[in-house]
Design a protein around this motif. Sequence first.
Motif, mmCIF file in Angstrom:
data_model
loop_
_atom_site.group_PDB
_atom_site.id
_atom_site.type_symbol
_atom_site.label_atom_id
_atom_site.label_comp_id
_atom_site.label_asym_id
_atom_site.label_seq_id
_atom_site.Cartn_x
_atom_site.Cartn_y
_atom_site.Cartn_z
ATOM 1 N N ARG A 196 82.910 -61.190 26.264
ATOM 2 C CA ARG A 196 82.283 -59.879 26.269
ATOM 3 C C ARG A 196 83.353 -58.824 26.024
ATOM 4 O O ARG A 196 84.359 -58.757 26.747
ATOM 5 N N TYR A 197 83.136 -58.007 25.023
ATOM 6 C CA TYR A 197 84.084 -56.956 24.659
ATOM 7 C C TYR A 197 83.310 -55.680 24.326
ATOM 8 O O TYR A 197 82.179 -55.738 23.846
ATOM 9 N N ILE A 198 83.947 -54.551 24.554
ATOM 10 C CA ILE A 198 83.550 -53.306 23.910
ATOM 11 C C ILE A 198 84.773 -52.829 23.143
ATOM 12 O O ILE A 198 85.870 -52.719 23.709
ATOM 13 N N LEU A 199 84.597 -52.585 21.847
ATOM 14 C CA LEU A 199 85.720 -52.246 20.977
ATOM 15 C C LEU A 199 85.490 -50.905 20.301
ATOM 16 O O LEU A 199 84.362 -50.580 19.908
ATOM 17 N N THR A 200 86.557 -50.148 20.166
ATOM 18 C CA THR A 200 86.492 -48.915 19.385
ATOM 19 C C THR A 200 86.715 -49.282 17.916
ATOM 20 O O THR A 200 87.338 -50.305 17.602
ATOM 21 N N ILE A 246 71.031 -61.567 23.566
ATOM 22 C CA ILE A 246 70.284 -60.394 23.083
ATOM 23 C C ILE A 246 69.622 -59.665 24.248
ATOM 24 O O ILE A 246 69.600 -58.430 24.297
ATOM 25 N N GLN A 247 69.089 -60.413 25.199
ATOM 26 C CA GLN A 247 68.514 -59.776 26.384
ATOM 27 C C GLN A 247 69.550 -58.922 27.110
ATOM 28 O O GLN A 247 69.255 -57.814 27.557
ATOM 29 N N GLU A 248 70.764 -59.441 27.201
ATOM 30 C CA GLU A 248 71.833 -58.699 27.868
ATOM 31 C C GLU A 248 72.130 -57.402 27.116
ATOM 32 O O GLU A 248 72.358 -56.352 27.730
ATOM 33 N N CYS A 249 72.118 -57.468 25.781
ATOM 34 C CA CYS A 249 72.317 -56.258 24.977
ATOM 35 C C CYS A 249 71.218 -55.243 25.248
ATOM 36 O O CYS A 249 71.490 -54.050 25.469
ATOM 37 N N VAL A 301 79.629 -59.976 21.552
ATOM 38 C CA VAL A 301 79.059 -60.971 22.467
ATOM 39 C C VAL A 301 79.271 -62.365 21.886
ATOM 40 O O VAL A 301 78.864 -62.635 20.758
ATOM 41 N N LEU A 302 79.923 -63.215 22.644
ATOM 42 C CA LEU A 302 80.025 -64.625 22.282
ATOM 43 C C LEU A 302 78.917 -65.354 23.032
ATOM 44 O O LEU A 302 78.963 -65.477 24.264
ATOM 45 N N ALA A 303 77.926 -65.836 22.295
ATOM 46 C CA ALA A 303 76.704 -66.354 22.926
ATOM 47 C C ALA A 303 76.957 -67.572 23.794
ATOM 48 O O ALA A 303 76.203 -67.825 24.737
ATOM 49 N N ASP A 304 78.013 -68.343 23.494
ATOM 50 C CA ASP A 304 78.229 -69.537 24.307
ATOM 51 C C ASP A 304 78.910 -69.224 25.635
ATOM 52 O O ASP A 304 79.090 -70.124 26.461
ATOM 53 N N ASP A 305 79.297 -67.977 25.868
ATOM 54 C CA ASP A 305 79.611 -67.515 27.219
ATOM 55 C C ASP A 305 78.338 -66.876 27.765
ATOM 56 O O ASP A 305 78.021 -65.720 27.463
ATOM 57 N N LEU A 306 77.589 -67.640 28.523
ATOM 58 C CA LEU A 306 76.309 -67.166 29.071
ATOM 59 C C LEU A 306 76.583 -66.490 30.407
ATOM 60 O O LEU A 306 77.149 -67.106 31.318
ATOM 61 N N CYS A 307 76.208 -65.224 30.517
ATOM 62 C CA CYS A 307 76.510 -64.445 31.715
ATOM 63 C C CYS A 307 75.234 -64.024 32.429
ATOM 64 O O CYS A 307 74.258 -63.624 31.796
ATOM 65 N N GLU A 308 75.281 -64.092 33.741
ATOM 66 C CA GLU A 308 74.221 -63.533 34.561
ATOM 67 C C GLU A 308 74.797 -62.331 35.301
ATOM 68 O O GLU A 308 75.911 -62.402 35.834
ATOM 69 N N GLY A 309 74.056 -61.248 35.319
ATOM 70 C CA GLY A 309 74.530 -60.066 36.019
ATOM 71 C C GLY A 309 74.689 -58.851 35.131
ATOM 72 O O GLY A 309 75.315 -57.868 35.526
ATOM 73 N N PHE A 364 74.959 -60.032 13.161
ATOM 74 C CA PHE A 364 75.433 -61.408 13.301
ATOM 75 C C PHE A 364 76.408 -61.743 12.179
ATOM 76 O O PHE A 364 76.132 -61.466 11.008
ATOM 77 N N VAL A 365 77.529 -62.325 12.545
ATOM 78 C CA VAL A 365 78.447 -62.897 11.565
ATOM 79 C C VAL A 365 78.156 -64.391 11.547
ATOM 80 O O VAL A 365 78.438 -65.098 12.511
ATOM 81 N N THR A 366 77.553 -64.856 10.466
ATOM 82 C CA THR A 366 77.067 -66.231 10.409
ATOM 83 C C THR A 366 77.810 -67.030 9.340
ATOM 84 O O THR A 366 78.709 -66.524 8.672
ATOM 85 N N GLY A 367 77.396 -68.276 9.193
ATOM 86 C CA GLY A 367 77.956 -69.159 8.178
ATOM 87 C C GLY A 367 76.876 -70.085 7.666
ATOM 88 O O GLY A 367 75.681 -69.880 7.902
ATOM 89 N N ARG A 368 77.309 -71.123 7.010
ATOM 90 C CA ARG A 368 76.345 -72.100 6.506
ATOM 91 C C ARG A 368 75.580 -72.748 7.660
ATOM 92 O O ARG A 368 76.088 -72.893 8.765
ATOM 93 N N SER A 369 74.354 -73.149 7.402
ATOM 94 C CA SER A 369 73.502 -73.867 8.364
ATOM 95 C C SER A 369 73.135 -73.020 9.578
ATOM 96 O O SER A 369 72.923 -73.557 10.669
ATOM 97 N N LYS A 370 73.083 -71.695 9.416
ATOM 98 C CA LYS A 370 72.736 -70.821 10.539
ATOM 99 C C LYS A 370 71.390 -70.125 10.348
ATOM 100 O O LYS A 370 71.080 -69.172 11.052
ATOM 101 N N ARG A 371 70.608 -70.584 9.401
ATOM 102 C CA ARG A 371 69.321 -69.938 9.128
ATOM 103 C C ARG A 371 68.393 -69.945 10.332
ATOM 104 O O ARG A 371 67.508 -69.093 10.453
#
Length: 269
Positions: free
Chosen positions: A202-206, A40-43, A127-135, A53-60
Amino acid sequence: MIKKALFPAAGYGTRFLPATKSVPKEMLPIVNKPLIHYGIQECMNAGIYEIGFVTGRSKRAIEDYLDFNPEIEEKVKDSSKAKLLHETNEMINRCTFTYVRQKEMLGLGHAVLTGEPLIGNNPFAVVLADDLCEGDVLSQMVKLYKKYKCSIVAIEEVPQEEVNKYGVIKGKEIEDGVFMVEDMVEKPEVDKAPSNLAIIGRYILTPEIFELLKITKPGKGGEIQLTDALLKQAKESMVIAYKFKGKRFDCGSVAGFVEATNYFYKRDF
């Protein structure tokens, strides 16, 4: 121009069992901040404040993290610990968070398609959060989108023996670090990969990607692959791949998670 971001966050995180039996993998902490916090900081650094967020069960726990907690704030308000909540409170105040559930785990392409009601007819970041990016990778990609006005995937070189873990592109370099995508394969066999340029989270999509995803048949692993839809888009119009500047940690793996924890501890503490 890019005002919205989508976080696919419905996966089970089975590589981190038993922790992920009750804790979403996106909430696993890198030192004292969960993975989702860094994304979120990167955003926000890229000027993106409408986050779905696209979530599922147990994501509260994700929703709870992105909400005020009056009891904790009252407890720490007169202590030095109050500043620890500053960044999270800034996120809550400045961003809008929306949620939709992915009812079946049918792949990243299906997750993105599930998020269509949150995005509408707008270009957006993924954004896939488990790809943590610096920069500030997204900031770099937003600047690139202003120039090319097309879908963009972030890429990095990986060892040849690891290409079967990624989507891999083949392309013509049109400027330094920017490739016009000619081919794109999801998790190819090592000896059949078109290159060692791997797509990271990380993607930007039309918005045209949604219609392409609706007609994309299940591919690798029986899932609806975003890579397959992007290849159609590349052949019909244009998709570029960007070799980003920065450092990426694969926090979907235990080794990458430990590496990121050590790195950010040394950097920030």
